[in-house]
Design a protein around this motif. Structure first.
Motif, PDB file in Angstrom:
ATOM      1  N   ASP A  40       0.828  -1.215   0.000  1.00 15.16           N
ATOM      2  CA  ASP A  40       0.000   0.000   0.000  1.00 15.16           C
ATOM      3  C   ASP A  40       0.859   1.261   0.000  1.00 15.16           C
ATOM      4  N   ILE A  41       1.955   1.239   0.731  1.00 14.08           N
ATOM      5  CA  ILE A  41       2.850   2.398   0.805  1.00 14.08           C
ATOM      6  C   ILE A  41       3.657   2.545  -0.478  1.00 14.08           C
ATOM      7  N   ALA A  42       4.051   1.432  -1.063  1.00 10.60           N
ATOM      8  CA  ALA A  42       5.031   1.429  -2.152  1.00 10.60           C
ATOM      9  C   ALA A  42       4.475   1.684  -3.541  1.00 10.60           C
ATOM     10  N   VAL A  43       3.180   1.719  -3.705  1.00 12.15           N
ATOM     11  CA  VAL A  43       2.617   1.907  -5.044  1.00 12.15           C
ATOM     12  C   VAL A  43       3.277   3.107  -5.706  1.00 12.15           C
ATOM     13  N   PRO A  44       3.808   3.007  -6.883  1.00  9.78           N
ATOM     14  CA  PRO A  44       3.753   1.959  -7.892  1.00  9.78           C
ATOM     15  C   PRO A  44       4.971   1.026  -7.903  1.00  9.78           C
ATOM     16  N   TRP A  45       5.773   1.057  -6.849  1.00  9.86           N
ATOM     17  CA  TRP A  45       7.008   0.280  -6.857  1.00  9.86           C
ATOM     18  C   TRP A  45       6.786  -1.155  -6.415  1.00  9.86           C
ATOM     19  N   ARG A  46       7.767  -1.991  -6.703  1.00  8.79           N
ATOM     20  CA  ARG A  46       7.726  -3.412  -6.363  1.00  8.79           C
ATOM     21  C   ARG A  46       8.234  -3.620  -4.939  1.00  8.79           C
ATOM     22  N   VAL A  47       7.620  -4.583  -4.252  1.00 12.89           N
ATOM     23  CA  VAL A  47       7.971  -4.911  -2.869  1.00 12.89           C
ATOM     24  C   VAL A  47       8.303  -6.396  -2.777  1.00 12.89           C
ATOM     25  N   GLU A  48       9.336  -6.714  -1.997  1.00 12.14           N
ATOM     26  CA  GLU A  48       9.653  -8.098  -1.663  1.00 12.14           C
ATOM     27  C   GLU A  48       9.689  -8.209  -0.149  1.00 12.14           C
ATOM     28  N   VAL A  49       9.084  -9.264   0.389  1.00  9.00           N
ATOM     29  CA  VAL A  49       9.101  -9.515   1.826  1.00  9.00           C
ATOM     30  C   VAL A  49       9.425 -10.985   2.030  1.00  9.00           C
ATOM     31  N   ILE A  69      11.922  -2.501  -0.901  1.00  6.53           N
ATOM     32  CA  ILE A  69      11.022  -1.751  -1.772  1.00  6.53           C
ATOM     33  C   ILE A  69      11.883  -1.095  -2.843  1.00  6.53           C
ATOM     34  N   TYR A  70      11.621  -1.407  -4.101  1.00  4.69           N
ATOM     35  CA  TYR A  70      12.353  -0.819  -5.221  1.00  4.69           C
ATOM     36  C   TYR A  70      11.789   0.561  -5.492  1.00  4.69           C
ATOM     37  N   VAL A  71      12.639   1.591  -5.416  1.00  4.30           N
ATOM     38  CA  VAL A  71      12.212   2.974  -5.618  1.00  4.30           C
ATOM     39  C   VAL A  71      12.860   3.483  -6.904  1.00  4.30           C
ATOM     40  N   GLY A  72      12.031   3.847  -7.867  1.00  2.00           N
ATOM     41  CA  GLY A  72      12.559   4.315  -9.143  1.00  2.00           C
ATOM     42  C   GLY A  72      13.371   3.223  -9.825  1.00  2.00           C
ATOM     43  N   GLU A  73      14.464   3.638 -10.460  1.00  2.00           N
ATOM     44  CA  GLU A  73      15.315   2.693 -11.188  1.00  2.00           C
ATOM     45  C   GLU A  73      16.532   2.240 -10.389  1.00  2.00           C
ATOM     46  N   SER A  74      16.868   2.951  -9.285  1.00  2.00           N
ATOM     47  CA  SER A  74      18.161   2.667  -8.677  1.00  2.00           C
ATOM     48  C   SER A  74      18.202   2.642  -7.150  1.00  2.00           C
TER      49      SER A  74
END
Length: 106
Positions: A40-49, A69-74
């Motif tokens: 919910d917090i990370a939209v639109p980024w990908r999350v791994e747990v 949490i992947y933020v942007g490209e880097s």
């Protein structure tokens, strides 16, 4: 990591920490319980747990979860939560594991 991605991740890290604190207070720190909160917090980024582990080979199960949490490209917001502690870091991608911190070398 790029300056823009780092700034975005740093700004979002406080929101992540607050959500982890709320989950910790409720005793809900398993990967299954953490994933929807972080998504919910990370939209639109990908999350791994994943499950938290300890030991030199990182094979001993431990209380809580690790996340990335992947933020942007880097950039990444990565860390862990257990019943007694919360870790939240802003960093670049790890070559071996993406946004989840790799286990310590033996």
């Amino acid at each position: 990591m790029t300056r823009d991605d780092q700034q975005t991740a740093t700004a979002k890290a406080q929101e992540v920490k607050a959500a982890l604190e709320a989950q910790q207070q409720r005793g809900q720190t398993s990967p299954k319980q953490m994933l929807p909160v972080l998504e919910d917090i990370a939209v639109p980024w990908r999350v791994e747990v994943g499950n938290r582990t300890t030991g030199t080979a990182a094979t001993t199960p431990a209380d809580g979860s690790v996340f990335g949490i992947y933020v942007g490209e880097s950039a990444c917001i990565s860390g862990a939560v257990s019943s007694s502690r919360i870790w939240v870091n802003v960093n670049g991608h790890y070559p071996e594991t993406g946004c989840i911190e790799p286990p310590a070398a033996h």
